[in-house]
Design a protein around this motif. Structure first.
Motif, PDB file in Angstrom:
ATOM      1  N   LEU A  12       1.172   5.999  -1.857  1.00  0.00           N
ATOM      2  CA  LEU A  12       0.651   7.348  -1.695  1.00  0.00           C
ATOM      3  C   LEU A  12       1.715   8.216  -1.036  1.00  0.00           C
ATOM      4  N   HIS A  13       1.835   9.461  -1.496  1.00  0.00           N
ATOM      5  CA  HIS A  13       2.812  10.371  -0.898  1.00  0.00           C
ATOM      6  C   HIS A  13       2.313  11.811  -0.995  1.00  0.00           C
ATOM      7  N   TRP A  14       1.941  12.349   0.149  1.00  0.00           N
ATOM      8  CA  TRP A  14       1.628  13.769   0.226  1.00  0.00           C
ATOM      9  C   TRP A  14       2.832  14.501   0.796  1.00  0.00           C
ATOM     10  N   GLU A  33      -1.607  14.542  -4.077  1.00  0.00           N
ATOM     11  CA  GLU A  33      -0.691  13.438  -3.760  1.00  0.00           C
ATOM     12  C   GLU A  33       0.131  13.127  -5.005  1.00  0.00           C
ATOM     13  N   ALA A  36      -0.263   8.398  -6.917  1.00  0.00           N
ATOM     14  CA  ALA A  36      -1.514   7.974  -7.551  1.00  0.00           C
ATOM     15  C   ALA A  36      -2.364   9.148  -8.010  1.00  0.00           C
ATOM     16  N   VAL A  38      -3.912  11.355  -6.216  1.00  0.00           N
ATOM     17  CA  VAL A  38      -5.099  11.533  -5.386  1.00  0.00           C
ATOM     18  C   VAL A  38      -5.112  12.968  -4.868  1.00  0.00           C
ATOM     19  N   TRP A  69     -10.109  12.466   1.247  1.00  0.00           N
ATOM     20  CA  TRP A  69      -9.684  12.000  -0.072  1.00  0.00           C
ATOM     21  C   TRP A  69     -10.365  10.684  -0.413  1.00  0.00           C
ATOM     22  N   ASN A  72      -7.965   4.493  -3.448  1.00  0.00           N
ATOM     23  CA  ASN A  72      -7.464   4.046  -4.742  1.00  0.00           C
ATOM     24  C   ASN A  72      -7.345   2.524  -4.703  1.00  0.00           C
ATOM     25  N   LEU A  75      -5.038   0.711  -2.142  1.00  0.00           N
ATOM     26  CA  LEU A  75      -5.085   1.049  -0.724  1.00  0.00           C
ATOM     27  C   LEU A  75      -5.261  -0.208   0.121  1.00  0.00           C
TER      28      LEU A  75
END
Length: 217
Positions: A12-14, A33, A36, A38, A69, A72, A75
């Motif tokens: 995951l990367h925001w 994100e 994935a 998200v 959120w 997934n 996770l």
């Protein structure tokens, strides 16, 4: 998109540099994100800041602002390893939480990742964790947390602040939150520019490389 190639297994990367479609000063109703896909939805009025000390970031008011959120399939839950790294700026206060998930009951744990009583923390609430050291206010810094199924560690600007032996964590898959804890507490008073979640215990060198890259924005 900011570099995440230093990590072995990011899931995951925001980043406030991408995934935000509003103008400076407007509410970030959705923060997308980048791995994935998200989408995190706003609670309260977190606002986009296009140039906060040279960085794009989401501003959170400590009273009510957050993003929530859905999980997934990859996770990390239960007792699985995890690494979280983030770039943040805290205005004031002794408590904040960057990101977390878990079940807030007596049968499971949830992550605290931020600070409590002025001390950086990466802890499975309902259990023990790494807490200690200090963090700066009024400037951006990186905070990282790592769990390798035996130890919890928390880092500020890639410098380890505290660690704790722990091998019986049971993190639930619920209450996925940015800017607050999973139990709706420890709201962040400040800015979050970047968050990376990995499903392995990343190395010290990866955490150092993340810090070096983000401090060079």
């Amino acid at each position: 998109i900011p570099d995440i190639s230093m990590f072995q297994s990011p899931i995951l990367h925001w980043s406030a540099n991408v995934g935000i479609s509003v103008n400076n000063g407007q509410t970030v109703n959705e923060w997308d994100e980048q791995i994935a896909q998200v989408s995190a939805s706003a609670q309260g009025n977190p606002k986009f800041r296009s140039n906060e000390d040279g960085l794009s970031a989401v501003e959170y008011d400590k009273s009510n602002d957050a993003h929530v959120w859905n999980g997934n399939p990859k996770l990390p839950t239960g007792n699985n390893p995890v690494t979280i790294a983030a770039t943040v700026k805290i205005n004031s206060g002794s408590q904040f939480n960057v990101i977390g998930w878990g079940t807030t009951n007596f049968n499971s744990d949830f992550w605290s990742f931020g600070a409590i009583k002025g001390k950086p923390i990466f802890r499975a609430e309902g259990s023990d964790g790494a807490k200690g050291g200090s963090f700066p206010t009024g400037q951006f810094f990186t905070i990282s947390g790592r769990y390798d199924q035996s130890n919890l560690s928390v880092f500020i600007n890639a410098s380890k602040q505290a660690s704790d032996n722990k091998s019986s964590i049971q993190i639930g898959d619920a209450n996925h939150s940015i800017g607050k804890r999973s139990d709706n507490s420890n709201f962040t008073d400040g800015y979050i520019s970047d968050i990376v979640v990995c499903d392995v215990a990343e190395s010290d060198s990866a955490i150092q490389a993340y810090n070096n890259d983000r401090s060079g924005f």
